[in-house]
Design an enzyme around this catalytic site. Structure first.
Site, PDB file in Angstrom:
ATOM      1  CB  VAL A 159       4.714   1.249   3.373  1.00 51.97           C
ATOM      2  CG1 VAL A 159       4.535   2.564   3.164  1.00 51.97           C
ATOM      3  CG2 VAL A 159       4.447   0.642   4.939  1.00 51.97           C
ATOM      4  CE  LYS A 160       3.226   0.514  -4.498  1.00 52.79           C
ATOM      5  NZ  LYS A 160       2.221  -0.202  -6.418  1.00 52.79           N
ATOM      6  CB  ILE A 161       8.949   5.096  -0.329  1.00 58.21           C
ATOM      7  CG1 ILE A 161       8.423   4.244   1.293  1.00 58.21           C
ATOM      8  CG2 ILE A 161       9.257   6.051   0.610  1.00 58.21           C
ATOM      9  CD1 ILE A 161       7.694   4.435   1.696  1.00 58.21           C
ATOM     10  CB  ALA A 180      -0.793  -0.091   1.481  1.00 58.02           C
TER      11      ALA A 180
END
Length: 227
Positions: A85-87, A58
């Site tokens: 966690v997509k950064i 996400a």
């Protein structure tokens, strides 16, 4: 190669999980917006369905490192510590990745168009990097080549970061990366169905069934035919 679904439609996710050997789900803000619902409600439903052991990705929304870190905390709190966690792979994103790595939060470097973005994400502690194969092609470059180059860089420098290739338009692109040993790919439902959507396949099956029914009767199968 791990195979993930790039979608937030729970009905589609359920259908594909029922049919194929799926390893997880990826989402992004645009995919979530298509549901027309509260993002965290959708994300929680997906996580509940796929389970805690499946890969789930996400994405943060904030553009500065401090905001990205806060978004990451919110995502992990709602979806579990095993969530990636997509950064975005921009300077503020690398700063956030370094801090989140120290906290033990898993990250995926996303919006990757160049090999150096992926290299910097890996150096910053990302578990995955997500090159956008088809989007790179649409810019006039070679998305497959970029993904392979990233893989070579990771192997050459002994980096543990894996590639999560994204943005595909057809199954041939996925096949090329599968043959090269890319760690994971996330694929839209239509492309995933296209892996086996071939008239030659269905035609061959129909011939077998028709030949069997000539002897055993219409609708007969191995379980219902006379023994």
């Amino acid at each position: 190669m791990k195979l993930l679904i790039d979608d937030a439609n729970l009905d589609e996710i359920r259908r594909l999980y029922d049919l194929y050997p799926i390893d997880g789900v990826t989402t992004n803000p645009s995919i979530l917006s298509k549901t027309g619902r509260n993002p965290f409600e959708v994300l929680r439903e997906i996580r509940a369905f796929i389970g805690k052991e499946a890969d789930f990705h996400a994405q943060v929304i904030a553009k500065d490192a401090a905001g990205m870190i806060e978004d990451a905390h919110a995502i992990v709190k709602e979806l579990g510590e095993g969530t990636y966690v997509k950064i975005p792979c921009v300077p503020e994103g690398f700063k956030a990745m370094k801090s989140l790595k120290k906290e033990g939060i898993l990250t995926t470097g996303t919006t990757i168009y160049t090999s150096m973005q992926a290299y910097l994400a890996a150096k910053s502690g990302a578990s995955y990097t997500a090159p956008y194969i088809n989007r790179i092609d649409n810019m006039g470059y070679d998305g497959i080549r970029v993904a392979k180059e990233i893989q070579d860089i990771f192997e050459m420098h002994g980096m543990e970061t894996q590639i999560l290739a994204a943005s595909f338009k057809n199954s041939q692109q996925v096949l090329e990366l599968c043959k090269y040993g890319i760690g994971a790919s996330t694929v839209a439902p239509a492309v995933l169905d296209g892996f086996v959507n071939n008239i030659a396949i269905t035609g061959a099956i129909d011939v077998f069934v028709n030949d069997f029914e000539k002897i055993n009767g219409e609708g007969a199968t191995m379980s219902t035919a006379k023994k």
